[in-house]
Design a protein around this motif. Structure first.
Motif, short mmCIF file in Angstrom:
data_model
loop_
_atom_site.label_atom_id
_atom_site.label_comp_id
_atom_site.label_asym_id
_atom_site.label_seq_id
_atom_site.Cartn_x
_atom_site.Cartn_y
_atom_site.Cartn_z
N UNK A 170 -84.72 79.79 -58.23
CA UNK A 170 -84.56 78.34 -58.13
C UNK A 170 -85.84 77.61 -57.73
N UNK A 171 -86.98 78.20 -57.99
CA UNK A 171 -88.24 77.52 -57.67
C UNK A 171 -88.55 76.47 -58.73
N UNK A 172 -89.20 75.39 -58.30
CA UNK A 172 -89.58 74.30 -59.19
C UNK A 172 -91.07 74.07 -59.03
N UNK A 173 -91.82 74.39 -60.10
CA UNK A 173 -93.29 74.31 -60.04
C UNK A 173 -93.78 73.03 -60.69
N UNK A 174 -94.46 72.21 -59.90
CA UNK A 174 -95.12 71.01 -60.40
C UNK A 174 -96.64 71.16 -60.40
N UNK A 184 -91.83 79.57 -53.29
CA UNK A 184 -90.39 79.33 -53.26
C UNK A 184 -90.17 77.87 -52.89
N UNK A 185 -89.13 77.26 -53.46
CA UNK A 185 -88.75 75.92 -53.05
C UNK A 185 -88.74 74.92 -54.17
N UNK A 186 -88.29 73.69 -53.83
CA UNK A 186 -88.19 72.59 -54.79
C UNK A 186 -88.75 71.32 -54.14
N UNK A 187 -90.02 71.02 -54.34
CA UNK A 187 -91.00 71.76 -55.14
C UNK A 187 -91.44 73.04 -54.44
#
Length: 264
Positions: A170-174, A184-187
């Motif tokens: 569930x990681x979100x890479x910007x 790890x994380x969002x973002x």
């Protein structure tokens, strides 16, 4: 041609090695080339200017070589190129490239790509990667060798992921993810370095120590990116065995976009 199921539709212009296996109800277009030992299971669609190398295992219900999801695309003969010995599990979608980039979406060798993975136009994937279920890459993403992406990882367009990096589920890479970094994380935020992965790949104690030192400069000393790069440059003197690793990190950091930066 006995390896092609009677219900498959293979265009006469397609170029398939005699050892290629094609399962029931699969459709293969005229500009497709598939090399020796590759197996294509049932209900796949392989179209466009798609080239697939040797000994790949393509499971059922895949869409490979469709036009990009890009409103600017106007039918140009862009490509999808897949290397050797890749495993592509069910329901993956790999699009061809676009004229706004090099016109090629490329996958290297020995990659393990699980179900529901999307590779948008102009993505460049290296070798020995693992993409867990539902990993989603937007256009123009570059993924280095030995990268592992946890399930449901989503990567913004134009981002780069350095070799040996790792994302949790569930990681979100910007932003760009430097080599060796676990995020790890969002973002996504940097959590550690991929030490266990490096040990499994035969990294020596000295090389792992150099990676630890790079992590300290980037994430533990409150340094600017420029200051961290200066610290990392000095590591080749202390850890000569790790020169290639240090050079790779420096090259990656120097190529970071001023707008996106790196995961920190």
């Amino acid at each position: 041609m006995t390896r092609i199921h009677s219900t498959a539709i293979v265009d006469p212009a397609a170029q398939l090695d005699s050892s290629v296996t094609v399962g029931p109800y699969t459709v293969i277009g005229p500009h497709v080339r598939i090399d020796a030992g590759t197996t294509v299971a049932s209900h796949c669609v392989i179209e466009g200017h798609t080239t697939i190398g040797k000994d790949n295992k393509i499971f059922q219900f895949n869409s490979l070589g469709a036009v990009p999801q890009d409103k600017k695309y106007a039918g140009e003969p862009c490509q999808l190129v897949i290397g050797d010995r890749n495993t592509i599990r069910e329901f993956c979608t790999f699009n061809i490239g676009s004229p706004g980039d090099q016109g090629v979406t490329q996958v290297g060798n020995d990659n393990w790509i699980m179900a529901y993975v999307h590779l948008a136009h102009d993505c460049q994937v290296g070798n020995h990667t693992i993409f867990a279920n539902s990993t989603q890459l937007a256009g123009h993403v570059h993924v280095g060798d030995w990268v592992i992406l946890g399930g449901f990882t989503v990567v913004h367009q134009f981002c780069r992921l350095g070799a040996h990096s790792f994302t949790a589920m569930n990681s979100l890479l910007f932003a760009d993810l430097p080599p060796f970094v676990m995020a790890q994380g969002q973002p996504a935020q940097a959590r550690s370095m991929n030490f266990e992965g490096l040990r499994r790949r035969g990294f020596s104690a000295e090389r792992i120590s150099a990676v630890k030192a790079m992590h300290k400069s980037l994430y533990r000393q409150q340094l600017t990116l420029a200051q961290a790069q200066s610290e990392i440059e000095l590591l080749t003197h202390k850890y000569p065995e790790a020169k290639a690793d240090v050079d790779m990190m420096l090259g990656f950091l120097q190529g970071a976009s001023p707008e996106r930066g790196i995961v920190r």
